[in-house]
Design a protein around this motif. Sequence first.
Motif, PDB file in Angstrom:
ATOM      1  N   MET A 212       0.843  -1.204   0.000  1.00  4.92           N
ATOM      2  CA  MET A 212       0.000   0.000   0.000  1.00  4.92           C
ATOM      3  C   MET A 212       0.874   1.248   0.000  1.00  4.92           C
ATOM      4  SD  MET A 212      -2.965   1.369  -0.088  1.00  4.92           S
ATOM      5  CE  MET A 212      -3.887  -0.144   0.043  1.00  4.92           C
ATOM      6  N   GLU A 213       1.922   1.281   0.815  1.00  6.29           N
ATOM      7  CA  GLU A 213       2.809   2.439   0.861  1.00  6.29           C
ATOM      8  C   GLU A 213       3.454   2.684  -0.500  1.00  6.29           C
ATOM      9  OE1 GLU A 213       5.455   1.525   4.067  1.00  6.29           O
ATOM     10  OE2 GLU A 213       4.041   2.241   5.582  1.00  6.29           O
ATOM     11  N   GLU A 214       3.893   1.624  -1.163  1.00  2.00           N
ATOM     12  CA  GLU A 214       4.521   1.771  -2.480  1.00  2.00           C
ATOM     13  C   GLU A 214       3.516   2.277  -3.519  1.00  2.00           C
ATOM     14  OE1 GLU A 214       7.176   2.035  -5.482  1.00  2.00           O
ATOM     15  OE2 GLU A 214       7.564   1.825  -3.346  1.00  2.00           O
ATOM     16  N   ARG A 215       2.312   1.747  -3.511  1.00  2.11           N
ATOM     17  CA  ARG A 215       1.277   2.221  -4.450  1.00  2.11           C
ATOM     18  C   ARG A 215       0.978   3.703  -4.244  1.00  2.11           C
ATOM     19  NH1 ARG A 215      -3.700  -1.968  -4.963  1.00  2.11           N
ATOM     20  NH2 ARG A 215      -2.548  -3.874  -5.367  1.00  2.11           N
ATOM     21  N   MET A 216       0.855   4.112  -2.984  1.00  2.00           N
ATOM     22  CA  MET A 216       0.533   5.501  -2.692  1.00  2.00           C
ATOM     23  C   MET A 216       1.698   6.424  -3.053  1.00  2.00           C
ATOM     24  SD  MET A 216      -2.548   5.219  -1.855  1.00  2.00           S
ATOM     25  CE  MET A 216      -3.067   6.738  -1.132  1.00  2.00           C
ATOM     26  N   ARG A 217       2.924   5.981  -2.831  1.00  2.00           N
ATOM     27  CA  ARG A 217       4.101   6.776  -3.190  1.00  2.00           C
ATOM     28  C   ARG A 217       4.154   6.994  -4.709  1.00  2.00           C
ATOM     29  NH1 ARG A 217       7.261   5.902   0.493  1.00  2.00           N
ATOM     30  NH2 ARG A 217       7.366   3.665   0.301  1.00  2.00           N
ATOM     31  N   ARG A 218       3.912   5.930  -5.470  1.00  2.83           N
ATOM     32  CA  ARG A 218       3.896   6.054  -6.938  1.00  2.83           C
ATOM     33  C   ARG A 218       2.773   6.968  -7.402  1.00  2.83           C
ATOM     34  NH1 ARG A 218       4.549  -0.172  -8.406  1.00  2.83           N
ATOM     35  NH2 ARG A 218       2.683  -0.046  -7.194  1.00  2.83           N
ATOM     36  N   LEU A 219       1.617   6.861  -6.761  1.00  2.00           N
ATOM     37  CA  LEU A 219       0.487   7.720  -7.118  1.00  2.00           C
ATOM     38  C   LEU A 219       0.823   9.188  -6.856  1.00  2.00           C
ATOM     39  CD1 LEU A 219      -2.439   7.755  -8.133  1.00  2.00           C
ATOM     40  CD2 LEU A 219      -3.156   7.621  -5.755  1.00  2.00           C
ATOM     41  N   LEU A 220       1.386   9.488  -5.697  1.00  2.00           N
ATOM     42  CA  LEU A 220       1.772  10.871  -5.393  1.00  2.00           C
ATOM     43  C   LEU A 220       2.801  11.391  -6.390  1.00  2.00           C
ATOM     44  CD1 LEU A 220       2.044  11.093  -1.516  1.00  2.00           C
ATOM     45  CD2 LEU A 220       0.354  12.162  -2.992  1.00  2.00           C
ATOM     46  N   ASP A 221       3.748  10.545  -6.762  1.00  2.00           N
ATOM     47  CA  ASP A 221       4.784  10.951  -7.723  1.00  2.00           C
ATOM     48  C   ASP A 221       4.209  11.255  -9.102  1.00  2.00           C
ATOM     49  OD1 ASP A 221       6.737  10.729  -5.804  1.00  2.00           O
ATOM     50  OD2 ASP A 221       7.455   8.768  -6.505  1.00  2.00           O
ATOM     51  N   SER A 222       3.054  10.685  -9.416  1.00  2.00           N
ATOM     52  CA  SER A 222       2.469  10.888 -10.744  1.00  2.00           C
ATOM     53  C   SER A 222       1.572  12.128 -10.836  1.00  2.00           C
ATOM     54  CB  SER A 222       1.678   9.650 -11.167  1.00  2.00           C
ATOM     55  OG  SER A 222       0.486   9.537 -10.407  1.00  2.00           O
ATOM     56  N   ILE A 223       1.267  12.791  -9.699  1.00  2.00           N
ATOM     57  CA  ILE A 223       0.421  13.981  -9.720  1.00  2.00           C
ATOM     58  C   ILE A 223       1.241  15.165 -10.215  1.00  2.00           C
ATOM     59  CG2 ILE A 223      -0.938  15.613  -8.355  1.00  2.00           C
ATOM     60  CD1 ILE A 223      -1.577  13.268  -6.463  1.00  2.00           C
ATOM     61  N   THR A 224       0.732  15.853 -11.250  1.00  2.00           N
ATOM     62  CA  THR A 224       1.437  17.021 -11.784  1.00  2.00           C
ATOM     63  C   THR A 224       0.892  18.319 -11.205  1.00  2.00           C
ATOM     64  OG1 THR A 224      -0.043  17.136 -13.696  1.00  2.00           O
ATOM     65  CG2 THR A 224       2.020  15.886 -13.953  1.00  2.00           C
ATOM     66  N   HIS A 225      -0.422  18.403 -11.008  1.00  2.00           N
ATOM     67  CA  HIS A 225      -1.045  19.597 -10.447  1.00  2.00           C
ATOM     68  C   HIS A 225      -2.491  19.297 -10.078  1.00  2.00           C
ATOM     69  CE1 HIS A 225      -2.377  19.856 -14.658  1.00  2.00           C
ATOM     70  NE2 HIS A 225      -3.376  20.595 -14.218  1.00  2.00           N
ATOM     71  N   PHE A 226      -3.163  20.283  -9.510  1.00  2.00           N
ATOM     72  CA  PHE A 226      -4.565  20.143  -9.130  1.00  2.00           C
ATOM     73  C   PHE A 226      -5.392  21.211  -9.828  1.00  2.00           C
ATOM     74  CE2 PHE A 226      -2.393  18.137  -5.613  1.00  2.00           C
ATOM     75  CZ  PHE A 226      -3.155  17.007  -5.409  1.00  2.00           C
ATOM     76  N   GLU A 227      -6.602  20.845 -10.201  1.00  2.00           N
ATOM     77  CA  GLU A 227      -7.575  21.815 -10.696  1.00  2.00           C
ATOM     78  C   GLU A 227      -8.063  22.629  -9.496  1.00  2.00           C
ATOM     79  OE1 GLU A 227      -8.285  22.258 -13.887  1.00  2.00           O
ATOM     80  OE2 GLU A 227      -6.948  20.628 -14.453  1.00  2.00           O
ATOM     81  N   PRO A 228      -8.663  23.809  -9.729  1.00  2.00           N
ATOM     82  CA  PRO A 228      -9.134  24.629  -8.601  1.00  2.00           C
ATOM     83  C   PRO A 228     -10.087  23.913  -7.641  1.00  2.00           C
ATOM     84  CG  PRO A 228      -9.128  25.927 -10.605  1.00  2.00           C
ATOM     85  CD  PRO A 228      -8.819  24.498 -11.007  1.00  2.00           C
ATOM     86  N   ASP A 229     -10.845  22.911  -8.136  1.00  3.27           N
ATOM     87  CA  ASP A 229     -11.766  22.191  -7.268  1.00  3.27           C
ATOM     88  C   ASP A 229     -11.108  21.038  -6.511  1.00  3.27           C
ATOM     89  OD1 ASP A 229     -11.404  20.283  -9.253  1.00  3.27           O
ATOM     90  OD2 ASP A 229     -13.537  20.007  -9.645  1.00  3.27           O
ATOM     91  N   GLY A 230      -9.791  20.872  -6.680  1.00  4.82           N
ATOM     92  CA  GLY A 230      -9.069  19.816  -5.979  1.00  4.82           C
ATOM     93  C   GLY A 230      -8.907  18.535  -6.771  1.00  4.82           C
ATOM     94  N   THR A 231      -9.343  18.507  -8.023  1.00  4.15           N
ATOM     95  CA  THR A 231      -9.186  17.317  -8.863  1.00  4.15           C
ATOM     96  C   THR A 231      -7.720  17.171  -9.270  1.00  4.15           C
ATOM     97  OG1 THR A 231     -11.423  17.602  -9.739  1.00  4.15           O
ATOM     98  CG2 THR A 231      -9.922  16.179 -10.991  1.00  4.15           C
ATOM     99  N   PRO A 232      -7.098  16.037  -8.950  1.00  5.29           N
ATOM    100  CA  PRO A 232      -5.692  15.869  -9.342  1.00  5.29           C
ATOM    101  C   PRO A 232      -5.552  15.569 -10.828  1.00  5.29           C
ATOM    102  CG  PRO A 232      -6.462  13.944  -8.138  1.00  5.29           C
ATOM    103  CD  PRO A 232      -7.591  14.936  -8.148  1.00  5.29           C
TER     104      PRO A 232
END
Length: 86
Positions: free
Chosen positions: A63-83
Motif C-alpha cells: 500500500m505504501e509503495e502504491r501511494m508513493r507512486r500515485l503521489l509521484d504521478s500527480i502534476t497539479h490540481f484543478e481549482p476544485d481539488g481534482t488531481p
Amino acid sequence: MSSFGSGSGYQLERRIGDFEVATSYLVDTPNKCMRGVLMVYGPTGALLRTIPATGPSLSKADMEERMRRLLDSITHFEPDGTPRYR
C-alpha cells in the motif's frame, strides 16, 4: 481479534502548488484488505476532496509503495481539488 488489523492509517503528505495532499488507507475488514485514499486540501486548509486511490492490497508495504507512486504521478490540481496525473 484478527491479525489483519482494523481502522485506518496515515501514510504520506505532500504539497503540490497551493494544495496539500495526504494519503491514508482504510482497512476493509469484510474483504480482508486495505484500500488507499487521497485527501486533497486547498490553499485555506479546507478538505476539498477525498478520492479512492487504489484497489485492494494485502500488505502495508504494498500500500505504501502504491501511494508513493500515485503521489509521484500527480502534476497539479484543478481549482476544485481534482488531481491531474502524468
